[in-house]
Design a protein around this motif. Structure first.
Motif, PDB file in Angstrom:
ATOM      1  N   ALA A 120       0.937  -1.315  -0.050  1.00 12.79           N
ATOM      2  CA  ALA A 120      -0.036   0.067  -0.024  1.00 12.79           C
ATOM      3  C   ALA A 120       0.894   1.082   0.007  1.00 12.79           C
ATOM      4  CB  ALA A 120      -0.937  -0.017   1.211  1.00 12.79           C
ATOM      5  N   LEU A 121       0.503   2.319  -0.964  1.00 16.50           N
ATOM      6  CA  LEU A 121       0.904   3.611  -0.462  1.00 16.50           C
ATOM      7  C   LEU A 121       0.506   4.024   0.803  1.00 16.50           C
ATOM      8  CD1 LEU A 121       0.358   5.233  -4.108  1.00 16.50           C
ATOM      9  CD2 LEU A 121       2.481   4.183  -3.000  1.00 16.50           C
ATOM     10  N   TRP A 122       1.466   4.836   1.424  1.00 16.89           N
ATOM     11  CA  TRP A 122       1.312   5.333   2.856  1.00 16.89           C
ATOM     12  C   TRP A 122       1.468   6.562   3.209  1.00 16.89           C
ATOM     13  CZ3 TRP A 122      -0.896   6.054   7.339  1.00 16.89           C
ATOM     14  CH2 TRP A 122      -0.233   6.358   8.582  1.00 16.89           C
ATOM     15  N   ALA A 123       0.484   7.522   3.194  1.00 18.99           N
ATOM     16  CA  ALA A 123       0.827   9.112   3.163  1.00 18.99           C
ATOM     17  C   ALA A 123       0.207   9.632   4.455  1.00 18.99           C
ATOM     18  CB  ALA A 123       0.338   9.701   1.776  1.00 18.99           C
ATOM     19  N   THR A 171       5.583   9.877   1.392  1.00 16.45           N
ATOM     20  CA  THR A 171       4.671   8.619   0.939  1.00 16.45           C
ATOM     21  C   THR A 171       5.602   7.570   0.848  1.00 16.45           C
ATOM     22  OG1 THR A 171       3.187   9.903  -0.186  1.00 16.45           O
ATOM     23  CG2 THR A 171       3.210   7.509  -0.579  1.00 16.45           C
ATOM     24  N   ALA A 172       5.355   6.396   1.994  1.00 18.13           N
ATOM     25  CA  ALA A 172       6.199   5.257   2.067  1.00 18.13           C
ATOM     26  C   ALA A 172       5.398   4.270   0.629  1.00 18.13           C
ATOM     27  CB  ALA A 172       5.852   4.602   2.933  1.00 18.13           C
ATOM     28  N   ARG A 173       6.435   3.806  -0.011  1.00 16.45           N
ATOM     29  CA  ARG A 173       6.191   2.670  -1.190  1.00 16.45           C
ATOM     30  C   ARG A 173       6.961   1.459  -0.984  1.00 16.45           C
ATOM     31  NH1 ARG A 173       6.493   4.318  -7.321  1.00 16.45           N
ATOM     32  NH2 ARG A 173       8.900   4.068  -6.752  1.00 16.45           N
ATOM     33  N   GLY A 174       6.345   0.376  -0.918  1.00 18.81           N
ATOM     34  CA  GLY A 174       7.105  -0.841  -1.018  1.00 18.81           C
ATOM     35  C   GLY A 174       8.037  -1.254   0.412  1.00 18.81           C
ATOM     36  N   PRO A 175       8.631  -2.288   0.378  1.00 17.60           N
ATOM     37  CA  PRO A 175       9.325  -2.746   1.389  1.00 17.60           C
ATOM     38  C   PRO A 175      10.405  -1.812   1.999  1.00 17.60           C
ATOM     39  CG  PRO A 175      10.219  -3.846  -0.419  1.00 17.60           C
ATOM     40  CD  PRO A 175       8.814  -3.269  -0.966  1.00 17.60           C
ATOM     41  N   TYR A 176      10.901  -0.882   1.277  1.00 17.22           N
ATOM     42  CA  TYR A 176      12.172  -0.018   1.702  1.00 17.22           C
ATOM     43  C   TYR A 176      11.444   1.321   1.861  1.00 17.22           C
ATOM     44  CZ  TYR A 176      14.274  -4.212   0.022  1.00 17.22           C
ATOM     45  OH  TYR A 176      14.787  -5.391  -0.020  1.00 17.22           O
ATOM     46  N   GLY A 177      10.039   1.517   1.955  1.00 14.72           N
ATOM     47  CA  GLY A 177       9.580   2.825   2.255  1.00 14.72           C
ATOM     48  C   GLY A 177       9.980   3.658   3.330  1.00 14.72           C
ATOM     49  N   VAL A 178       9.812   4.993   3.512  1.00 12.42           N
ATOM     50  CA  VAL A 178      10.158   5.516   4.625  1.00 12.42           C
ATOM     51  C   VAL A 178       9.087   5.712   5.481  1.00 12.42           C
ATOM     52  CG1 VAL A 178      10.854   7.805   5.724  1.00 12.42           C
ATOM     53  CG2 VAL A 178      11.667   7.018   3.542  1.00 12.42           C
ATOM     54  N   THR A 179       8.926   5.040   6.730  1.00 16.18           N
ATOM     55  CA  THR A 179       7.746   4.947   7.767  1.00 16.18           C
ATOM     56  C   THR A 179       7.690   6.126   8.489  1.00 16.18           C
ATOM     57  OG1 THR A 179       8.897   3.635   9.393  1.00 16.18           O
ATOM     58  CG2 THR A 179       7.653   2.403   7.326  1.00 16.18           C
ATOM     59  N   ALA A 180       6.740   6.030   9.267  1.00 15.66           N
ATOM     60  CA  ALA A 180       6.590   7.010  10.491  1.00 15.66           C
ATOM     61  C   ALA A 180       7.620   7.028  11.332  1.00 15.66           C
ATOM     62  CB  ALA A 180       5.037   7.046  11.109  1.00 15.66           C
ATOM     63  N   HIS A 213       0.443  15.979  -3.707  1.00 15.54           N
ATOM     64  CA  HIS A 213       1.594  16.132  -4.695  1.00 15.54           C
ATOM     65  C   HIS A 213       2.527  14.845  -4.526  1.00 15.54           C
ATOM     66  CE1 HIS A 213       5.679  17.010  -5.723  1.00 15.54           C
ATOM     67  NE2 HIS A 213       5.204  17.825  -6.830  1.00 15.54           N
ATOM     68  N   ASP A 214       2.957  14.801  -3.218  1.00 14.02           N
ATOM     69  CA  ASP A 214       3.735  13.602  -2.896  1.00 14.02           C
ATOM     70  C   ASP A 214       3.234  12.275  -3.218  1.00 14.02           C
ATOM     71  OD1 ASP A 214       5.487  15.584  -2.181  1.00 14.02           O
ATOM     72  OD2 ASP A 214       5.215  15.296  -0.181  1.00 14.02           O
ATOM     73  N   LEU A 215       1.974  11.996  -2.880  1.00  8.76           N
ATOM     74  CA  LEU A 215       1.227  11.042  -3.323  1.00  8.76           C
ATOM     75  C   LEU A 215       1.063  10.515  -4.771  1.00  8.76           C
ATOM     76  CD1 LEU A 215      -0.446   8.636  -2.136  1.00  8.76           C
ATOM     77  CD2 LEU A 215      -2.416  10.056  -2.271  1.00  8.76           C
ATOM     78  N   PRO A 225      13.157  10.686  -0.882  1.00  2.00           N
ATOM     79  CA  PRO A 225      11.809  11.012  -0.093  1.00  2.00           C
ATOM     80  C   PRO A 225      12.313  12.492   0.642  1.00  2.00           C
ATOM     81  CG  PRO A 225      12.422   8.660   0.319  1.00  2.00           C
ATOM     82  CD  PRO A 225      13.581   9.399  -0.303  1.00  2.00           C
ATOM     83  N   VAL A 226      11.122  13.359   0.654  1.00  2.00           N
ATOM     84  CA  VAL A 226      11.375  14.576   1.389  1.00  2.00           C
ATOM     85  C   VAL A 226      10.516  14.662   2.357  1.00  2.00           C
ATOM     86  CG1 VAL A 226      11.239  17.023   1.091  1.00  2.00           C
ATOM     87  CG2 VAL A 226      12.345  15.467  -0.586  1.00  2.00           C
TER      88      VAL A 226
END
Length: 300
Positions: free
Chosen positions: A175-178, A192-201, A248-250, A263-264
Motif C-alpha cells: 500500500a501507498l502510505w501518506a 509517502t512510503a512505497r514498497g518494503p523499503y519505504g520511509v515509515t513514520a 503532490h507527494d502521493l 523522499p522529502v
C-alpha cells in the motif's frame, strides 16, 4: 491516420533572423534546423498555424500557396515524434498517466475533517474515489483490497503515541502510505512510503531525534508528556496548502518506476506558510543492544 501536433507543453517559436526554436515543457529552448524545408511547412504540419504577424514596418511577403506534405517535412515531423515533442494521439485521449494518475486506486482516508475535506477534493480530481475508514478497520480494508491501495492519514495535532505503528506495516504489504500531522504551529508532511523499503513514520521519528540536540525533550513530547495542544489550528487556507503538498507527494509516489528524487519530509509554518524540505532515508535494521554482562552471548 491522426494529424500530428505538438505535444502538451511544447511550442515552436519564430525567432527573427534565426528561424525556428522549440520551447520544451521545462522551459529549455532548442534550435530547430529545418534544412531546405520552409519553416512554414513544418508549422502547418504540426498545427502551429502561420508565422506571427510581421512588424508594422516589415515587408509583407506574398502568401505562399498550400502545398502537399513533402518528404523533408515528413522527416522533420518524424524526428519531433521520436523525441517526444510531437504526437498523433487523438485530442480526446491525453498522454498515459496524465489524466487520472490515481484511477483504479482504492484510497482510504482518515483524520481530521479540516484536512481530509481538501485532500478528498484533490484526490477526486486525480481519478481516485477516497473512502473514509475507521482506524480499527484500516489494516483489514487495506490488505483485503484487490486493487492498488493508498492510505492517507491527516491529523490537525500531534500524533498520539502508537497510533501509526500498525499502519507503518502497510507499505511493506504494497500500500501507498501518506500522512501529515501538526505540532504546534508547524505541520509535518511525511514522504509517502512505497514498497518494503519505504520511509515509515517510525523512520521519520528516528531521523528527527537524531537531528536535534533536544532528542530527550522531543521524545517526551511525542510520548504525551506535555500540556494540552493550543494550536494554532489549521485554517481553510493552511489546510488547502498542506493538502496540496500531501497529494503532490502521493501522486509522485504512485508513478511507476524508481523514485526520481529522495523522499522529502516537509515542514509548513502555519503562520506564514513558509515551507522547508528535509531529504530523509529509511533507517536500516541493526543488531539489538547487548544485554547485561553475564547473559548468553555477552559474557563480559
Amino acid at each position: 491516420m491522426n494529424t500530428p501536433r505538438l505535444s502538451a507543453g511544447t511550442a515552436l517559436v519564430t525567432v527573427p533572423g534565426r528561424g525556428l526554436a522549440l520551447r520544451t515543457p521545462d522551459g529549455t529552448f532548442l534550435r530547430v534546423d529545418t534544412g531546405d524545408v520552409p519553416p512554414r511547412s513544418l508549422l502547418r504540419r504540426l498545427g502551429a498555424g502561420p508565422d506571427p504577424d510581421p512588424a508594422p514596418d516589415a515587408a509583407v511577403p506574398d502568401p505562399e500557396p498550400e502545398q502537399e506534405p513533402d518528404p523533408g517535412t515528413d522527416r522533420l515531423v518524424a524526428a519531433f515524434e521520436e523525441a517526444g515533442y510531437a504526437t498523433r494521439a487523438p485530442d480526446s485521449v491525453p498522454p498515459p498517466g496524465t489524466a487520472a494518475p490515481l484511477a483504479g486506486t482504492a484510497v482510504l482516508l482518515l483524520g481530521d475533517p479540516v484536512l481530509t475535506r481538501p485532500v478528498a477534493r484533490l484526490l477526486r480530481t486525480a481519478g481516485a474515489a477516497p473512502e473514509p475508514v475507521a482506524p480499527g478497520r484500516l489494516t483489514e480494508r487495506a490488505t483485503g483490497a484487490v486493487t492498488r491501495t493508498a492510505v492517507v492519514w491527516c491529523l490537525d495535532g500531534p500524533v498520539p503515541p502508537g497510533l501509526w505503528d500498525p499502519a507503518d506495516r502497510l507499505s511493506r504489504d504494497g500500500a501507498l502510505w501518506a500522512r501529515c500531522h501538526r505540532e504546534g504551529a508547524r505541520a509535518w508532511i511525511e514522504p509517502t512510503a512505497r514498497g518494503p523499503y519505504g520511509v515509515t513514520a517510525a523512520d521519520i521519528r528516528l531521523r528527527r531525534l537524531a537531528a536535534t540536540p533536544a532528542h530527550r525533550e522531543l521524545a517526551a513530547y511525542w510520548a504525551g508528556s506535555r500540556t494540552a495542544d493550543t494550536g494554532p489550528r489549521h485554517t481553510e487556507v493552511t489546510a488547502a496548502h498542506t493538502a496540496a503538498l500531501l497529494v503532490h507527494d502521493l501522486l509522485a509516489a504512485a508513478r511507476p518506476g524508481p523514485d526520481p528524487v529522495p523522499p522529502v519530509l516537509r515542514g509548513v509554518d502555519l503562520r506564514d506558510l513558509g515551507t522547508t524540505r528535509h531529504p530523509v532515508l529509511p533507517v536500516p535494521p541493526c543488531a539489538p543492544f547487548p544485554g547485561p554482562p553475564g547473559e548468553p552471548g555477552n559474557p563480559r
